[in-house]
Design a protein around this motif. Sequence first.
Motif, PDB file in Angstrom:
ATOM      1  N   ASP A 203       0.823  -1.215   0.000  1.00 51.87           N
ATOM      2  CA  ASP A 203       0.000   0.000   0.000  1.00 51.87           C
ATOM      3  C   ASP A 203       0.854   1.262   0.000  1.00 51.87           C
ATOM      4  OD1 ASP A 203      -2.291   1.475  -0.147  1.00 51.87           O
ATOM      5  OD2 ASP A 203      -2.808   1.295   1.980  1.00 51.87           O
ATOM      6  N   VAL A 204       1.827   1.295  -0.911  1.00 52.74           N
ATOM      7  CA  VAL A 204       2.665   2.476  -1.045  1.00 52.74           C
ATOM      8  C   VAL A 204       1.858   3.659  -1.581  1.00 52.74           C
ATOM      9  CG1 VAL A 204       4.630   3.424  -2.342  1.00 52.74           C
ATOM     10  CG2 VAL A 204       4.837   1.217  -1.190  1.00 52.74           C
ATOM     11  N   GLU A 205       0.731   3.359  -2.238  1.00 52.68           N
ATOM     12  CA  GLU A 205      -0.151   4.452  -2.653  1.00 52.68           C
ATOM     13  C   GLU A 205      -0.530   5.313  -1.448  1.00 52.68           C
ATOM     14  OE1 GLU A 205      -4.705   5.239  -4.205  1.00 52.68           O
ATOM     15  OE2 GLU A 205      -3.694   3.404  -4.853  1.00 52.68           O
ATOM     16  N   GLU A 206      -0.889   4.673  -0.345  1.00 53.88           N
ATOM     17  CA  GLU A 206      -1.269   5.422   0.865  1.00 53.88           C
ATOM     18  C   GLU A 206      -0.109   6.255   1.394  1.00 53.88           C
ATOM     19  OE1 GLU A 206      -1.318   6.242   5.081  1.00 53.88           O
ATOM     20  OE2 GLU A 206      -0.165   4.576   4.206  1.00 53.88           O
ATOM     21  N   ILE A 207       1.098   5.706   1.334  1.00 53.44           N
ATOM     22  CA  ILE A 207       2.274   6.423   1.838  1.00 53.44           C
ATOM     23  C   ILE A 207       2.534   7.675   1.003  1.00 53.44           C
ATOM     24  CG2 ILE A 207       4.789   6.298   2.110  1.00 53.44           C
ATOM     25  CD1 ILE A 207       4.459   3.354   2.847  1.00 53.44           C
ATOM     26  N   THR A 208       2.482   7.530  -0.313  1.00 54.39           N
ATOM     27  CA  THR A 208       2.756   8.687  -1.170  1.00 54.39           C
ATOM     28  C   THR A 208       1.634   9.721  -1.086  1.00 54.39           C
ATOM     29  OG1 THR A 208       1.836   7.451  -3.054  1.00 54.39           O
ATOM     30  CG2 THR A 208       4.223   7.411  -2.766  1.00 54.39           C
ATOM     31  N   GLN A 209       0.387   9.251  -1.030  1.00 56.45           N
ATOM     32  CA  GLN A 209      -0.732  10.176  -0.876  1.00 56.45           C
ATOM     33  C   GLN A 209      -0.594  10.977   0.422  1.00 56.45           C
ATOM     34  OE1 GLN A 209      -3.333  10.797  -2.945  1.00 56.45           O
ATOM     35  NE2 GLN A 209      -4.077   8.935  -3.918  1.00 56.45           N
ATOM     36  N   GLN A 210      -0.203  10.295   1.500  1.00 53.53           N
ATOM     37  CA  GLN A 210      -0.038  10.957   2.781  1.00 53.53           C
ATOM     38  C   GLN A 210       1.090  11.985   2.730  1.00 53.53           C
ATOM     39  OE1 GLN A 210      -2.156  10.235   5.572  1.00 53.53           O
ATOM     40  NE2 GLN A 210      -1.290  12.228   6.117  1.00 53.53           N
ATOM     41  N   ALA A 211       2.165  11.646   2.041  1.00 50.09           N
ATOM     42  CA  ALA A 211       3.286  12.583   1.909  1.00 50.09           C
ATOM     43  C   ALA A 211       2.851  13.846   1.170  1.00 50.09           C
ATOM     44  CB  ALA A 211       4.453  11.916   1.185  1.00 50.09           C
ATOM     45  N   LEU A 212       2.028  13.694   0.145  1.00 51.00           N
ATOM     46  CA  LEU A 212       1.544  14.847  -0.611  1.00 51.00           C
ATOM     47  C   LEU A 212       0.638  15.727   0.237  1.00 51.00           C
ATOM     48  CD1 LEU A 212       0.802  13.156  -4.056  1.00 51.00           C
ATOM     49  CD2 LEU A 212       2.743  14.606  -3.454  1.00 51.00           C
ATOM     50  N   VAL A 213      -0.088  15.108   1.164  1.00 46.41           N
ATOM     51  CA  VAL A 213      -0.946  15.881   2.071  1.00 46.41           C
ATOM     52  C   VAL A 213      -0.106  16.571   3.151  1.00 46.41           C
ATOM     53  CG1 VAL A 213      -2.745  15.705   3.840  1.00 46.41           C
ATOM     54  CG2 VAL A 213      -2.973  14.436   1.687  1.00 46.41           C
ATOM     55  N   ASP A 226       9.117  12.955  -6.459  1.00 50.64           N
ATOM     56  CA  ASP A 226       9.250  11.508  -6.329  1.00 50.64           C
ATOM     57  C   ASP A 226       7.948  10.870  -5.869  1.00 50.64           C
ATOM     58  OD1 ASP A 226      11.875  11.580  -7.169  1.00 50.64           O
ATOM     59  OD2 ASP A 226      12.719  11.572  -5.152  1.00 50.64           O
ATOM     60  N   ALA A 227       7.225  11.544  -4.970  1.00 49.54           N
ATOM     61  CA  ALA A 227       5.962  10.991  -4.482  1.00 49.54           C
ATOM     62  C   ALA A 227       4.955  10.851  -5.623  1.00 49.54           C
ATOM     63  CB  ALA A 227       5.396  11.860  -3.364  1.00 49.54           C
ATOM     64  N   VAL A 228       4.827  11.875  -6.453  1.00 47.26           N
ATOM     65  CA  VAL A 228       3.889  11.819  -7.584  1.00 47.26           C
ATOM     66  C   VAL A 228       4.343  10.779  -8.602  1.00 47.26           C
ATOM     67  CG1 VAL A 228       2.948  13.102  -9.541  1.00 47.26           C
ATOM     68  CG2 VAL A 228       3.074  14.186  -7.285  1.00 47.26           C
ATOM     69  N   PHE A 229       5.632  10.707  -8.862  1.00 47.87           N
ATOM     70  CA  PHE A 229       6.170   9.731  -9.809  1.00 47.87           C
ATOM     71  C   PHE A 229       5.837   8.307  -9.354  1.00 47.87           C
ATOM     72  CE2 PHE A 229       9.211   6.958 -11.770  1.00 47.87           C
ATOM     73  CZ  PHE A 229       9.533   7.532 -12.999  1.00 47.87           C
ATOM     74  N   VAL A 230       6.094   8.016  -8.084  1.00 53.23           N
ATOM     75  CA  VAL A 230       5.834   6.679  -7.550  1.00 53.23           C
ATOM     76  C   VAL A 230       4.337   6.390  -7.547  1.00 53.23           C
ATOM     77  CG1 VAL A 230       6.014   5.211  -5.495  1.00 53.23           C
ATOM     78  CG2 VAL A 230       7.941   6.665  -6.175  1.00 53.23           C
ATOM     79  N   LEU A 231       3.530   7.369  -7.189  1.00 48.21           N
ATOM     80  CA  LEU A 231       2.083   7.194  -7.184  1.00 48.21           C
ATOM     81  C   LEU A 231       1.583   6.847  -8.587  1.00 48.21           C
ATOM     82  CD1 LEU A 231      -0.584   7.345  -5.638  1.00 48.21           C
ATOM     83  CD2 LEU A 231      -0.619   9.815  -6.062  1.00 48.21           C
ATOM     84  N   ALA A 232       2.101   7.541  -9.601  1.00 49.04           N
ATOM     85  CA  ALA A 232       1.699   7.256 -10.982  1.00 49.04           C
ATOM     86  C   ALA A 232       2.130   5.860 -11.402  1.00 49.04           C
ATOM     87  CB  ALA A 232       2.301   8.301 -11.925  1.00 49.04           C
ATOM     88  N   ALA A 233       3.324   5.448 -10.985  1.00 45.93           N
ATOM     89  CA  ALA A 233       3.837   4.128 -11.358  1.00 45.93           C
ATOM     90  C   ALA A 233       3.052   3.000 -10.692  1.00 45.93           C
ATOM     91  CB  ALA A 233       5.319   4.023 -10.995  1.00 45.93           C
ATOM     92  N   VAL A 234       2.631   3.220  -9.464  1.00 43.44           N
ATOM     93  CA  VAL A 234       1.960   2.165  -8.695  1.00 43.44           C
ATOM     94  C   VAL A 234       0.455   2.145  -8.943  1.00 43.44           C
ATOM     95  CG1 VAL A 234       1.424   1.371  -6.357  1.00 43.44           C
ATOM     96  CG2 VAL A 234       3.729   2.178  -6.898  1.00 43.44           C
TER      97      VAL A 234
END
Length: 319
Positions: A203-213, A226-234
């Motif tokens: 659930d790295v989506e949750e981690i990156t979403q939280q970082a963006l918030v 990097d957070a947006v890049f990883v979110l797009a990839a996952v």
Amino acid sequence: GLGRVALARDSWREMLRSCGALELAAQIISSVDGHPKLIKYSFWFAASISGVPWVVQQLMHNQRTWAVVDAAFCTIIDILDEDVEGEWVLSHARQSAGFDVAAVLALIAEVVVQHSNNAILQGRGCHCLGLLAPMVPRSLVPLDKDPREWPQGKAVVAICVVARRHRFSAEVARDSCYAFRSLLRFERGEADPAVVVQLMQEDVEEITQQALVNFASEEQVGLLEDAVFVLAAVSGIDVALKAMHNSGQGPVRRSGVKALFEFCQLIQITPELAQRTGEAVVAMVQESQEDPSLSQNAELLKGLCEAEIRRQVHGHGVT
């Protein structure tokens, strides 16, 4: 002193090795517990002579001593990070005797988890994992086994532990997202499939979403990109665009558009997705017309999307 001498010539490094300099550095490290600066100097000196293998050996034997772990992480960064500048750079040590990169990746992942309460070590450990990840061949990833058992899998688990425990630390979030991005290892238009699957399972989506918030109002350019890049990839470009839209005007959109431009350069985007992406970016620019950086990044992404639509639709004779 002696470390700078070692940097000067290969012959001097060989002379220092033959005189027992590495043994002396190890002795100092084992006898000065509580003196982190002296430990760091000793690591840097020894690494200037012997490179990564000696550093890894000391890390392996002193995993529970935070000052040694910190010095080892810092030294690995000084050796491997091409973006580091200044008098502490050990770029020549990159050419030192080879080492088992996969084993070192797994070792650092294990050490990071052992020191999960120390945010400074966590960030630096993730930085090391991010530097090492691109050096591990994909062929070492067995797709038919538990992903947590291979080196990249151990790294993913460790980074997730770090990112969740220190989710309000900008430094840890930055290094965690950098490490996630490094692990993706794009080749021939796709990320490492085994890594992507595990990132989804963890659930790295949750981690990156939280970082963006958490850092939406801060100018943490590298972190947000990097957070947006990883979110797009996952989770896909549409999910990343939604997160950028929800963040409102500001640094997330500015950095996110740049990240999506870099991401779309690595994959083959469908005409339909390119159309949606271009339209979403235009809407963001219209809401932030006084943001020149966003406009500049948006032009690049919009141009890429338009070129891809022309290539796939008009290039195939579709009207």
